[in-house]
Design a protein around this motif. Structure first.
Motif, PDB file in Angstrom:
ATOM      1  N   HIS A 189      53.454  35.437  43.938  1.00  0.00           N
ATOM      2  CA  HIS A 189      52.466  35.758  42.900  1.00  0.00           C
ATOM      3  C   HIS A 189      51.033  35.575  43.403  1.00  0.00           C
ATOM      4  CE1 HIS A 189      52.452  31.348  42.286  1.00  0.00           C
ATOM      5  NE2 HIS A 189      51.223  31.550  41.851  1.00  0.00           N
ATOM      6  N   GLN A 190      50.881  34.927  44.564  1.00  0.00           N
ATOM      7  CA  GLN A 190      49.519  34.752  45.097  1.00  0.00           C
ATOM      8  C   GLN A 190      49.083  35.917  45.986  1.00  0.00           C
ATOM      9  OE1 GLN A 190      50.352  30.955  46.973  1.00  0.00           O
ATOM     10  NE2 GLN A 190      49.272  29.862  45.340  1.00  0.00           N
ATOM     11  N   VAL A 191      50.060  36.730  46.402  1.00  0.00           N
ATOM     12  CA  VAL A 191      49.747  37.801  47.353  1.00  0.00           C
ATOM     13  C   VAL A 191      48.722  38.808  46.797  1.00  0.00           C
ATOM     14  CG1 VAL A 191      50.696  39.662  48.758  1.00  0.00           C
ATOM     15  CG2 VAL A 191      51.962  37.517  48.538  1.00  0.00           C
ATOM     16  N   PRO A 192      48.905  39.262  45.552  1.00  0.00           N
ATOM     17  CA  PRO A 192      47.899  40.215  45.043  1.00  0.00           C
ATOM     18  C   PRO A 192      46.487  39.620  45.020  1.00  0.00           C
ATOM     19  CG  PRO A 192      49.846  40.190  43.636  1.00  0.00           C
ATOM     20  CD  PRO A 192      49.998  39.045  44.594  1.00  0.00           C
ATOM     21  N   GLN A 193      46.383  38.331  44.683  1.00  0.00           N
ATOM     22  CA  GLN A 193      45.056  37.695  44.698  1.00  0.00           C
ATOM     23  C   GLN A 193      44.485  37.655  46.114  1.00  0.00           C
ATOM     24  OE1 GLN A 193      45.105  33.777  42.687  1.00  0.00           O
ATOM     25  NE2 GLN A 193      46.977  34.477  41.702  1.00  0.00           N
ATOM     26  N   ALA A 194      45.360  37.332  47.066  1.00  0.00           N
ATOM     27  CA  ALA A 194      44.900  37.257  48.462  1.00  0.00           C
ATOM     28  C   ALA A 194      44.412  38.630  48.940  1.00  0.00           C
ATOM     29  CB  ALA A 194      46.021  36.746  49.358  1.00  0.00           C
ATOM     30  N   VAL A 195      45.106  39.683  48.505  1.00  0.00           N
ATOM     31  CA  VAL A 195      44.679  41.041  48.889  1.00  0.00           C
ATOM     32  C   VAL A 195      43.312  41.335  48.280  1.00  0.00           C
ATOM     33  CG1 VAL A 195      45.163  43.503  48.702  1.00  0.00           C
ATOM     34  CG2 VAL A 195      47.041  41.898  49.160  1.00  0.00           C
ATOM     35  N   GLN A 196      43.164  41.024  47.003  1.00  0.00           N
ATOM     36  CA  GLN A 196      41.894  41.338  46.328  1.00  0.00           C
ATOM     37  C   GLN A 196      40.726  40.577  46.943  1.00  0.00           C
ATOM     38  OE1 GLN A 196      42.159  41.736  41.805  1.00  0.00           O
ATOM     39  NE2 GLN A 196      44.139  40.860  42.314  1.00  0.00           N
ATOM     40  N   ILE A 197      40.949  39.286  47.201  1.00  0.00           N
ATOM     41  CA  ILE A 197      39.868  38.463  47.746  1.00  0.00           C
ATOM     42  C   ILE A 197      39.439  38.960  49.117  1.00  0.00           C
ATOM     43  CG2 ILE A 197      39.392  36.154  48.712  1.00  0.00           C
ATOM     44  CD1 ILE A 197      41.165  35.063  46.365  1.00  0.00           C
ATOM     45  N   THR A 198      40.416  39.278  49.971  1.00  0.00           N
ATOM     46  CA  THR A 198      40.075  39.608  51.356  1.00  0.00           C
ATOM     47  C   THR A 198      39.650  41.071  51.522  1.00  0.00           C
ATOM     48  OG1 THR A 198      42.403  40.011  51.921  1.00  0.00           O
ATOM     49  CG2 THR A 198      41.566  37.774  52.217  1.00  0.00           C
ATOM     50  N   ALA A 199      40.085  41.935  50.614  1.00  0.00           N
ATOM     51  CA  ALA A 199      39.668  43.347  50.701  1.00  0.00           C
ATOM     52  C   ALA A 199      38.153  43.471  50.594  1.00  0.00           C
ATOM     53  CB  ALA A 199      40.337  44.166  49.598  1.00  0.00           C
ATOM     54  N   LYS A 200      37.517  42.481  49.977  1.00  0.00           N
ATOM     55  CA  LYS A 200      36.061  42.557  49.756  1.00  0.00           C
ATOM     56  C   LYS A 200      35.247  42.199  50.989  1.00  0.00           C
ATOM     57  CE  LYS A 200      36.318  41.477  44.848  1.00  0.00           C
ATOM     58  NZ  LYS A 200      36.751  40.268  44.137  1.00  0.00           N
TER      59      LYS A 200
END
Lengths: 269, 269
Positions: free
Chosen positions: A178-189
């Motif tokens: 469940h943390q993977v989508p957050q990690a993607v969003q944070i690092t995509a920036k």
């Protein structure tokens, strides 16, 4: 640099200077978690007649090789920090001859004088987004465990440039699904410090045979309910040095970075 | 390229091919608004012995010179589009000798054969974010008026690299005050096509004496209640050619771009 150039606070600058001084005086450990909030960078130095090919290689592979500064032949200061000397301010360096690692040292001042003029590339590092991952409640395992981040040579070829070719190197951080989508969003920036992950789960599809035997850094600890998340890594130039058999090169030792004066959030889009 | 590589639809690809064919057959007008949704690019070709300095200049000035592709010496195809020939597929070219514009042509095939091998840089263009501005209800004036975008040489020096130096060139779009924050947010997300504005209002602070007399492109129409918003522009390399007196160079004519097969949204972070 991004269009917003944040300034470091006086406290941060002091921390960065102290960390660099400590390193200059012999500290030779991985740097993840040091001087939180300030950008750490990878390094690769190549002979002048390889510099064009390397800059082109970086331009063609921006996710693994985001160039934050180029230091011209023979020079050793960077605009990324007051008083930085790239010959002494990394904890550990690797010396490369014809694609083979021939030495590991903590200071390259002597080598610098003997060598033909080298051109130095400073490259963004995924450590820049780790504070944000932690702020979102995602444990960054190698920091929690006080280890070096695990890094792997993959089966993904980078786009070649002139005489330079090589495989993508990735860093890995395990986390809950469940943390993977957050990690993607944070690092995509933050595309200038490797941006979004390149791969989630299934290490074997990257050609990684044993996730517990990284090619660089320390073996990870992965919990049963965790997924391996992979980011492009600034050690990718070292894989290119090996594969392209560049006659001479100097790199930092993986995970042993230069601490700059530039706040991490400068890279955020 | 961004980490997300969107594919163009069959319809878009057809539109791009038709536009390039039309241009190859002699269409010599500005390209804003053509083949909506596909990336248009700026071009600068320099002799091989100036290529390193130029790539470094671009690396040091990424907001004005975001390099989307580098085409190696003497070659003329790009991975940005199937069958593109950069010698024929821009509507209009400028030929530069020792920093002076000496000719304007619609085809450089002959010149290409006569010249020493040139290295070509394809650079992102703010046209890539215009469809999104319009989708947010912001009129893009030069498209509405079927004019070329107005562009200005500013008093802002770019970071120099080797023998290359020059001033920043900006494009300008007028809009209502309440639309400016939206325009900033929309364009900040696309750093590879110039990103957020560099300046809002007060043209004189950029050294622009008369907003109605642009250095490149057409005079704008600005309504009484509108503010001038300025973005870094891919004509910046031409200012560098002028100031640095590069012995020979070829550029596109400002506003007369190459239409590629790459969807604009590829550049969105």
């Amino acid at each position: 640099m991004s269009s917003i150039q944040f300034l470091a606070t006086a406290d941060q600058l002091k921390q960065a200077q102290q960390a660099r001084l400590k390193i200059r005086q012999g500290y030779d450990q991985p740097t993840a978690g040091l001087a939180t909030g300030l950008t750490q960078v990878n390094m690769i130095c190549v002979p002048e007649d390889w510099a064009w090919d390397f800059l082109l290689y970086a331009q063609r592979n921006p996710q693994s090789c985001p160039v934050l500064d180029v230091i011209e032949a023979g020079q050793y200061h960077t605009q990324l920090g007051e008083g930085i000397d790239i010959r002494t301010d990394f904890p550990k360096y690797h010396i490369w001859e014809h694609g083979q690692k021939t030495a590991e040292v903590t200071d390259i001042s002597n080598i610098w004088q003997q060598q033909l003029k080298l051109v130095t590339f400073l490259i963004g590092c995924s450590f820049s987004f780790e504070a944000d991952l932690m702020a979102a409640g995602i444990e960054v395992r190698h920091i929690a465990d006080q280890k070096n981040v695990p890094m792997y040579l993959t089966n993904i070829a980078c786009r070649s440039a002139g005489k330079i070719s090589g495989q993508l190197v990735v860093s890995m951080r395990p986390m809950k699904a469940h943390q993977v989508p957050q990690a993607v969003q944070i690092t995509a920036k933050v595309p200038k410090v490797h941006g979004a992950p390149v791969h989630i789960g299934s290490p074997h599809l990257l050609g990684i045979q044993d996730i517990y035997c990284p090619d660089f850094g320390d073996a990870p600890r992965i919990l049963d309910d965790e997924i391996a998340v992979f980011w492009a890594c600034g050690v990718t130039p070292q894989a290119a040095v090996m594969q392209s058999k560049i006659p001479f090169a100097i790199s930092h030792a993986p995970g042993h970075m230069l601490i700059t004066d530039i706040p991490d959030r400068t890279w955020s889009i």
